[in-house]
Design an enzyme around this catalytic site. Structure first.
Site, short mmCIF file in Angstrom:
data_model
loop_
_atom_site.label_atom_id
_atom_site.label_comp_id
_atom_site.label_asym_id
_atom_site.label_seq_id
_atom_site.Cartn_x
_atom_site.Cartn_y
_atom_site.Cartn_z
N LYS A 1 0.85 -1.26 -0.16
CA LYS A 1 0.13 -0.06 -0.04
C LYS A 1 0.78 1.21 -0.17
CE LYS A 1 -0.61 -0.78 4.81
NZ LYS A 1 -1.39 -1.41 6.15
N TYR B 1 15.76 29.84 10.36
CA TYR B 1 14.51 30.59 10.78
C TYR B 1 14.24 30.36 12.30
CZ TYR B 1 12.02 30.41 5.99
OH TYR B 1 11.79 30.87 4.45
C1 LIG Z 1 -0.61 -2.38 6.44
C2 LIG Z 1 -1.16 -3.51 6.80
C3 LIG Z 1 -0.24 -4.83 6.88
C4 LIG Z 1 1.22 -4.65 7.01
O1 LIG Z 1 1.67 -4.10 8.39
P1 LIG Z 1 3.26 -4.02 8.60
O2 LIG Z 1 3.17 -3.60 9.96
O3 LIG Z 1 3.58 -2.98 7.61
O4 LIG Z 1 3.80 -5.34 8.23
C5 LIG Z 1 -0.96 -5.98 7.02
N1 LIG Z 1 -2.32 -6.02 7.12
C6 LIG Z 1 -3.13 -4.99 7.14
C7 LIG Z 1 -4.76 -5.34 7.29
C8 LIG Z 1 -2.68 -3.70 6.78
O5 LIG Z 1 -3.18 -2.88 6.77
#
Ligand SMILES: *Cc1c(COP(=O)(O)O)cnc(C)c1O
Length: 351
Positions: free
Chosen positions: A38, A247
């Site tokens: 993702k 800044y």
């Molecule tokens: C993001 C996600 C994962 C992966 O999690 P990590 O901590 O990055 O390994 C797995 N299952 C779901 C449903 C997720 O949303």
């Protein structure tokens, strides 16, 4: 003559990602590891990482949005499963929906398509809640014409091994899966894989650990580092004692100082919360970030050690600057350091 100094460079080590995927897949006998991709593979480029993992043998991918799934399908071609965690309405795409509610189940029933059933066991974001689970278990006709590929749940506290919710969720999941005895299960994310044999299922869903983040916070990182982020020094300037930098005049030199101004900033995902807290690696030495993070510029104190030259690259993330550690001092997590990486870097994916 003015020589133009280029921009930052983000190097993603595909070989390390593949090695990490193999290590995660070998954690439990008989278990397969998917790849969670993702947010453009946690900011690192799904179009390059997807085919590399496919060639290494990965057959299951997860994305959050349907559009991410469509793009990933184009990149990896037909064959491997691409599941969409946030779900989507029935269409003609070659993607597998994660069904997160009874209305989702209803929308996909009778379609003769594959789907993943998400049972909530404590996260309370997505997935059928306990009441919906009871209804579906009692009325199998509701899911007629849905080919269940997996039943899944998601752990809330897998990065805290002692948290009581881990075991509670594992037990709830086992009970919630009872009505689906023939459907393979999917439980562990990256950290969940390190909780012990009780968390083994047919399909693990690691994301972060593939990309080199530490699935065992507080313990040595078992994963290979994946990301190297470098940016060029634009200028070197000598600052007198009592003069300030940047800044808000947030940092004042307490000795004659050599300041290296670097071409990256919060617009590139170098979080402003790192102001006065970050550090980088310059010619093998650790140099502290001084003053505030600007939109396009960073200032580092390079007083100790040989004077650098404009055009020299400084390492903002990589060896000596783990994304997890930077995230920690910024008050966030390595995940956000990666997904924040901006669009202005030259990107390279190396085998
Ligand atoms: C993001 C996600 C994962 C992966 O999690 P990590 O901590 O990055 O390994 C797995 N299952 C779901 C449903 C997720 O949303």
């Amino acid at each position: 003559m003015l020589t133009e100094i280029g921009r930052g460079r983000l190097t993603v080590n595909l070989g390390a990602i593949i090695a990490n995927w193999r290590l995660l897949g070998a954690m439990h006998p008989g278990q397969t590891a998917a790849a969670v991709m993702k947010a453009d593979a946690y900011g690192l480029g799904a179009a390059a990482i997807g085919p590399a993992l496919r060639d290494a043998g990965c057959r299951h991918f997860f994305v959050a949005h349907r559009q991410e799934g469509v793009a990933l399908r184009q990149a990896i071609g037909p064959g491997p499963m691409i599941a969409v965690l946030n779900g989507f309405a029935p269409d003609d795409s070659d993607l597998v929906p994660v069904l997160n509610s009874l209305p989702d189940v209803n929308a996909w029933s009778g379609m003769g398509r594959e789907a993943i059933l998400h049972l909530d066991t404590g996260m309370a974001r997505l997935g059928l809640d306990a009441a919906e689970q009871m209804i579906l278990a009692g009325a199998p006709s509701l899911r007629q014409g849905i080919v269940l590929r997996f039943v899944m749940t998601h752990l809330c506290c897998a990065d805290e091994p002692a948290h009581p919710l881990n075991e509670a969720q594992q037990e709830r999941f086992a009970a919630a899966c009872a009505p689906y005895p023939d459907v393979p299960r999917s439980l562990a994310n990256s950290s969940g894989l390190f909780l012990g044999a009780g968390y083994a299922t047919a399909l693990a869903r690691p994301g972060a650990a593939l990309y080199g983040l530490n699935p065992t916070p507080g313990q040595p990182n078992p994963m290979q580092p994946v990301v190297t982020l470098e940016a060029p020094i634009l200028q070197i300037r000598q600052v007198r004692t009592g003069e300030s930098v940047g800044y808000g005049a947030a940092w004042t030199a307490t000795r004659p100082s050599c300041i290296a101004t670097v071409a990256a900033g919060y617009a590139d995902g170098y979080l402003r919360a790192l102001s006065g807290r970050g550090w980088a690696i310059l010619a093998g030495r650790r140099v502290p970030l001084v003053g505030r993070v600007s939109m396009d510029l960073l200032t580092f104190d390079a007083t100790d050690g040989p004077e650098p030259a404009p055009g020299e690259m400084i390492t903002l993330m990589g060896k000596g600057v783990a994304p997890d550690d930077l995230g920690h001092v910024a008050g966030t997590i390595g995940y956000e350091m990666l997904t924040s990486l901006g669009a202005r870097y030259d990107r390279a994916w190396v085998a």
